[in-house]
Write an enzyme that holds these catalytic residues in place. Structure first.
Site, mmCIF file in Angstrom:
data_model
loop_
_atom_site.group_PDB
_atom_site.id
_atom_site.type_symbol
_atom_site.label_atom_id
_atom_site.label_comp_id
_atom_site.label_asym_id
_atom_site.label_seq_id
_atom_site.Cartn_x
_atom_site.Cartn_y
_atom_site.Cartn_z
ATOM 1 N N GLY A 160 0.832 -1.192 0.000
ATOM 2 C CA GLY A 160 0.000 0.000 0.000
ATOM 3 C C GLY A 160 0.867 1.242 0.000
ATOM 4 O O GLY A 160 2.007 1.221 -0.469
ATOM 5 N N ARG A 161 0.351 2.327 0.562
ATOM 6 C CA ARG A 161 1.106 3.590 0.575
ATOM 7 C C ARG A 161 2.451 3.433 1.280
ATOM 8 O O ARG A 161 3.488 3.845 0.773
ATOM 9 C CB ARG A 161 0.299 4.679 1.272
ATOM 10 C CG ARG A 161 -0.977 5.107 0.563
ATOM 11 C CD ARG A 161 -1.637 6.234 1.348
ATOM 12 N NE ARG A 161 -2.932 6.614 0.811
ATOM 13 C CZ ARG A 161 -4.086 6.103 1.213
ATOM 14 N NH1 ARG A 161 -4.096 5.171 2.153
ATOM 15 N NH2 ARG A 161 -5.222 6.505 0.675
ATOM 16 N N ILE A 162 2.420 2.846 2.476
ATOM 17 C CA ILE A 162 3.645 2.732 3.272
ATOM 18 C C ILE A 162 4.578 1.689 2.668
ATOM 19 O O ILE A 162 5.779 1.945 2.504
ATOM 20 C CB ILE A 162 3.310 2.398 4.738
ATOM 21 C CG1 ILE A 162 2.505 3.541 5.362
ATOM 22 C CG2 ILE A 162 4.581 2.133 5.542
ATOM 23 C CD1 ILE A 162 1.861 3.196 6.690
ATOM 24 N N THR A 241 5.880 -2.887 11.477
ATOM 25 C CA THR A 241 5.386 -1.562 11.853
ATOM 26 C C THR A 241 3.899 -1.443 11.509
ATOM 27 O O THR A 241 3.366 -0.341 11.411
ATOM 28 C CB THR A 241 6.165 -0.440 11.117
ATOM 29 O OG1 THR A 241 6.091 -0.670 9.700
ATOM 30 C CG2 THR A 241 7.621 -0.404 11.554
ATOM 31 N N ARG A 243 0.598 -4.006 12.437
ATOM 32 C CA ARG A 243 -0.244 -4.324 13.591
ATOM 33 C C ARG A 243 0.356 -5.517 14.318
ATOM 34 O O ARG A 243 0.784 -6.491 13.696
ATOM 35 C CB ARG A 243 -1.676 -4.666 13.156
ATOM 36 C CG ARG A 243 -2.493 -3.468 12.720
ATOM 37 C CD ARG A 243 -2.872 -2.586 13.911
ATOM 38 N NE ARG A 243 -3.566 -1.378 13.486
ATOM 39 C CZ ARG A 243 -2.971 -0.223 13.204
ATOM 40 N NH1 ARG A 243 -1.650 -0.119 13.307
ATOM 41 N NH2 ARG A 243 -3.667 0.824 12.835
ATOM 42 N N GLU A 272 -0.250 -4.202 24.192
ATOM 43 C CA GLU A 272 0.334 -2.874 24.328
ATOM 44 C C GLU A 272 -0.282 -2.143 25.508
ATOM 45 O O GLU A 272 -1.507 -2.115 25.623
ATOM 46 C CB GLU A 272 0.125 -2.066 23.039
ATOM 47 C CG GLU A 272 0.861 -2.638 21.840
ATOM 48 C CD GLU A 272 0.717 -1.783 20.572
ATOM 49 O OE1 GLU A 272 0.048 -0.727 20.640
ATOM 50 O OE2 GLU A 272 1.250 -2.179 19.522
ATOM 51 N N HIS A 291 5.292 1.674 19.624
ATOM 52 C CA HIS A 291 4.241 2.082 18.681
ATOM 53 C C HIS A 291 4.406 3.561 18.316
ATOM 54 O O HIS A 291 3.493 4.377 18.480
ATOM 55 C CB HIS A 291 2.856 1.833 19.275
ATOM 56 C CG HIS A 291 1.792 1.669 18.228
ATOM 57 N ND1 HIS A 291 0.726 0.825 18.380
ATOM 58 C CD2 HIS A 291 1.626 2.247 17.002
ATOM 59 C CE1 HIS A 291 -0.050 0.885 17.307
ATOM 60 N NE2 HIS A 291 0.480 1.746 16.457
#
Length: 337
Positions: A160-162, A241, A243, A272, A291
């Site tokens: 995707g974008r990342i 980075t 989930r 978390e 995170h």
């Protein structure tokens, strides 16, 4: 007309709150930790709008009891904490903040890759805790050997974008070969960047570094489990980075303990915050950060600005720019009238 009530579940930038105060009566949870579910439920019952974080549980129970609620504006790209189906059925609009996090998360991904590959955190401790001094030598041919990136294979799960930005940096910045797996094949990026598609198992077998960039869904939950980790190269590095629940933590601990892979860099976790004595904290070859993928001033402020845009658009009776549950417009038009 009386201003609609907006409950904000965490302190955000003052200039954003001032902008929103022109449209909403605002109450902000002022503690560093998130509001307990019971508090959030009571506040939601009184609210017309919620500004939420990924750590806030917006489930069917809360949505059904929050009779006045019309919009949940989330300050995150992900929205797996929100029951989207229930929200849509009840006519509650849900928005998120995509796009503005790309650079920050991609940069942190590379920070983790370099930190693990070149043993940066381990080397810092080596100096800081006096181990270097105890060696009685300033330099040794075998001291703190790591791995170079040029010519290595980066496997990206989720383009995707990342993921695509991480791929671009790999190709243009480090001279790496990039392979990727995604449910949607990106032939445009294959041509543009010279990257290659692989099925997931083949990617895991070929990659020197595996970087995860998929959303959390039923299909991606524990996507990287013991079976998949066993397919990775013995010298490979795993970076997450995306989930925490995409990776089976117990399987990862076993893989690290038994040396199936060389190391890991993790920004997200199944639990978390991570407890201080969690098994992952025992490994020198694992870099752990809390995170912070989007934790730059520029990105967090842009996220807050996009949240405000969504809330203002809804107030004005317009469809919010980053509406998640697009079918909700069939249930109820935007606005508080």
């Amino acid at each position: 007309m009386q201003k609609p009530k907006l409950y904000v579940t965490r302190e955000i930038f003052e200039d954003i709150l001032k902008k929103l105060e022109q449209y909403y009566e605002i109450e902000v949870w002022d503690k560093y930790y998130p509001p307990p579910y019971e508090v959030l439920l009571e506040k939601a019952k009184q609210a017309d709008a919620l500004l939420t974080m990924l750590t806030d549980r917006i489930d069917a129970n809360l949505l059904q009891q929050a009779k006045k609620l019309r919009i949940v504006a989330q300050m995150a790209v992900g929205f797996d904490n929100i029951d989207i189906n229930t929200a849509t059925k009840l006519g509650v609009y849900v928005t998120n903040t995509p796009g503005v996090l790309t650079e920050a998360v991609a940069e942190l991904t590379w920070a983790l890759i370099l930190a693990v590959a070149r043993r940066i955190v381990e080397a810092d401790h080596f100096v800081r805790w006096g181990e270097w001094s105890r060696t009685k030598t300033g330099w040794h041919p075998l001291m703190m050997l790591g791995a170079e990136l040029k010519g290595k294979v980066l496997g990206i799960i989720g383009l995707g974008r990342i993921g695509s930005r991480v791929a671009e940096i790999a190709v243009k910045g480090f001279g790496m070969k990039v392979i990727y797996y995604d449910v949607v094949r990106r032939e445009d990026l294959e041509k543009q960047l010279g990257i290659e598609y692989r099925d997931l198992d083949t990617l895991l077998q070929e990659a020197d570094i595996v970087s995860i960039h998929v959303p959390l869904t039923k299909e991606t939950y524990h996507m990287i489990n013991e079976e998949k980790l066993r397919k990775m190269k013995k010298g490979a590095i795993l970076i997450n980075t995306a989930r925490g629940k995409v990776v089976d933590t117990e399987a990862l601990i076993k893989a690290l303990r038994e040396g199936w892979i060389a190391g890991a860099g993790l920004d997200v976790f199944e639990e978390e915050p991570l407890p201080p004595h969690h098994p992952l904290t025992a490994f020198k070859n694992v870099v752990l950060v809390p995170h912070i993928g989007s934790a730059t001033y520029e990105t967090r402020h842009a996220m807050a600005e996009l949240v405000a845009e969504n809330l203002i658009a809804f107030y004005e009776g317009r469809v919010p720019p980053t509406l998640v549950n697009k079918d909700v417009v069939k249930v109820r038009p935007p606005g508080f009238k």
